[in-house]
Each structure stands twice: as C-alpha cells, then as structure tokens.
Design a protein around this motif. Structure first.
Motif, PDB file in Angstrom:
ATOM      1  N   ILE A  35       0.869  -1.175   0.000  1.00 39.27           N
ATOM      2  CA  ILE A  35       0.000   0.000   0.000  1.00 39.27           C
ATOM      3  C   ILE A  35       0.905   1.224   0.000  1.00 39.27           C
ATOM      4  O   ILE A  35       1.694   1.427   0.926  1.00 39.27           O
ATOM      5  CB  ILE A  35      -0.926   0.002   1.221  1.00 39.27           C
ATOM      6  N   ALA A  36       0.811   2.010  -1.069  1.00 41.78           N
ATOM      7  CA  ALA A  36       1.643   3.206  -1.227  1.00 41.78           C
ATOM      8  C   ALA A  36       0.785   4.435  -0.990  1.00 41.78           C
ATOM      9  O   ALA A  36      -0.249   4.621  -1.639  1.00 41.78           O
ATOM     10  CB  ALA A  36       2.261   3.243  -2.622  1.00 41.78           C
ATOM     11  N   ASP A  37       1.211   5.289  -0.077  1.00 42.55           N
ATOM     12  CA  ASP A  37       0.506   6.526   0.237  1.00 42.55           C
ATOM     13  C   ASP A  37       1.099   7.649  -0.607  1.00 42.55           C
ATOM     14  O   ASP A  37       2.277   7.990  -0.466  1.00 42.55           O
ATOM     15  CB  ASP A  37       0.653   6.840   1.724  1.00 42.55           C
ATOM     16  N   GLY A  38       0.281   8.225  -1.476  1.00 43.35           N
ATOM     17  CA  GLY A  38       0.741   9.303  -2.353  1.00 43.35           C
ATOM     18  C   GLY A  38       0.248  10.670  -1.945  1.00 43.35           C
ATOM     19  O   GLY A  38       0.257  11.603  -2.752  1.00 43.35           O
ATOM     20  N   SER A  39      -0.168  10.828  -0.701  1.00 43.92           N
ATOM     21  CA  SER A  39      -0.760  12.091  -0.257  1.00 43.92           C
ATOM     22  C   SER A  39       0.232  13.254  -0.218  1.00 43.92           C
ATOM     23  O   SER A  39      -0.175  14.413  -0.277  1.00 43.92           O
ATOM     24  CB  SER A  39      -1.415  11.925   1.115  1.00 43.92           C
ATOM     25  N   ARG A  40       1.532  12.966  -0.138  1.00 44.62           N
ATOM     26  CA  ARG A  40       2.539  14.045  -0.073  1.00 44.62           C
ATOM     27  C   ARG A  40       3.166  14.359  -1.423  1.00 44.62           C
ATOM     28  O   ARG A  40       4.001  15.253  -1.529  1.00 44.62           O
ATOM     29  CB  ARG A  40       3.650  13.662   0.901  1.00 44.62           C
ATOM     30  N   VAL A  41       2.781  13.636  -2.475  1.00 45.36           N
ATOM     31  CA  VAL A  41       3.406  13.810  -3.788  1.00 45.36           C
ATOM     32  C   VAL A  41       3.022  15.157  -4.396  1.00 45.36           C
ATOM     33  O   VAL A  41       1.848  15.451  -4.595  1.00 45.36           O
ATOM     34  CB  VAL A  41       3.016  12.660  -4.749  1.00 45.36           C
ATOM     35  N   ASP A  42       4.045  15.978  -4.672  1.00 50.41           N
ATOM     36  CA  ASP A  42       3.851  17.267  -5.341  1.00 50.41           C
ATOM     37  C   ASP A  42       4.233  17.194  -6.809  1.00 50.41           C
ATOM     38  O   ASP A  42       3.741  17.958  -7.623  1.00 50.41           O
ATOM     39  CB  ASP A  42       4.717  18.354  -4.685  1.00 50.41           C
ATOM     40  N   ALA A  43       5.163  16.283  -7.140  1.00 51.96           N
ATOM     41  CA  ALA A  43       5.659  16.159  -8.510  1.00 51.96           C
ATOM     42  C   ALA A  43       5.849  14.687  -8.830  1.00 51.96           C
ATOM     43  O   ALA A  43       6.385  13.929  -8.030  1.00 51.96           O
ATOM     44  CB  ALA A  43       6.981  16.896  -8.665  1.00 51.96           C
ATOM     45  N   VAL A  44       5.375  14.299 -10.012  1.00 54.98           N
ATOM     46  CA  VAL A  44       5.549  12.924 -10.478  1.00 54.98           C
ATOM     47  C   VAL A  44       5.768  12.979 -11.980  1.00 54.98           C
ATOM     48  O   VAL A  44       5.220  13.833 -12.655  1.00 54.98           O
ATOM     49  CB  VAL A  44       4.335  12.036 -10.103  1.00 54.98           C
ATOM     50  N   GLY A  70      -4.589   7.628  -0.749  1.00 55.25           N
ATOM     51  CA  GLY A  70      -4.319   8.999  -0.330  1.00 55.25           C
ATOM     52  C   GLY A  70      -3.664   9.831  -1.419  1.00 55.25           C
ATOM     53  O   GLY A  70      -2.701  10.539  -1.149  1.00 55.25           O
ATOM     54  N   MET A  71      -4.150   9.730  -2.632  1.00 48.98           N
ATOM     55  CA  MET A  71      -3.505  10.417  -3.749  1.00 48.98           C
ATOM     56  C   MET A  71      -3.632  11.931  -3.662  1.00 48.98           C
ATOM     57  O   MET A  71      -4.717  12.452  -3.426  1.00 48.98           O
ATOM     58  CB  MET A  71      -4.126   9.969  -5.077  1.00 48.98           C
ATOM     59  N   SER A  72      -2.518  12.601  -3.852  1.00 47.37           N
ATOM     60  CA  SER A  72      -2.512  14.061  -3.958  1.00 47.37           C
ATOM     61  C   SER A  72      -3.095  14.439  -5.311  1.00 47.37           C
ATOM     62  O   SER A  72      -3.224  13.611  -6.215  1.00 47.37           O
ATOM     63  CB  SER A  72      -1.075  14.585  -3.854  1.00 47.37           C
TER      64      SER A  72
END
Length: 92
Positions: A35-44, A70-72
């Motif tokens: 389970i990957a939490d992406g809530s803090r991702v600003d750039a991908v 938790g996708m940003s």
C-alpha cells in the motif's frame, strides 16, 4: 503479508533510484500487497510512474498487488492522463 510505503514529495527522476530500491526491498516472498501513500506527492513524472508499474508487475508475478491510497492532486491528475488510476486500485 502487507507492506506500507510513503511516496516522496518529489516522485520523479531525481528520486527514481532511491524510490525503486525502497520498493524492491518490499517486494519479497510472502508479500501480497504493498500500500503506497501518495498524499505528499507534489511532482511525479514518467520515471516515477515506471517505478510503480515495475513494482505492480513484480507483485502480480507472485500473486500480489500494489494499491495506491491517499492520492494528492498532482498524482491523481497524472494517473488519469495515462489511464493508470484503476490499475492501482484508486477509485475514480
């Protein structure tokens, strides 16, 4: 067994090696779900997406899956653009 990982704010080529290594350490025999939490991702970018796809494929070979939670907003937008949202269990 489930594993959890927090994606970095800059999930792009700059951090690709570090992120890839972190995922590879989690893909071990017996691990069925990451389970990957992406809530803090600003750039991908494509490199970051490549790490996710590679991880998903490795897990699928052993009967597992990668789930993004938790996708940003930036993460959700890029997943929609490349039509990968449902591949990682992210609801529409």
């Amino acid at each position: 067994m489930n594993e959890h990982i927090m994606l970095p704010p800059d999930f792009s080529g700059r951090n690709a090696t570090q992120a890839r290594n972190a995922f590879l350490q989690l893909v071990a025999p017996g691990v069925k779900k990451i389970i990957a939490d992406g809530s803090r991702v600003d750039a991908v970018d494509a490199v970051g997406l490549g790490v996710l796809v590679m991880t998903q494929r490795r897990l699928q070979k052993q009967g597992g899956e990668l789930v993004l939670q938790g996708m940003s907003q930036p993460m959700a937008v890029i997943l929609d653009k490349v039509r990968l949202r449902s591949s990682f269990g992210v609801p529409l």
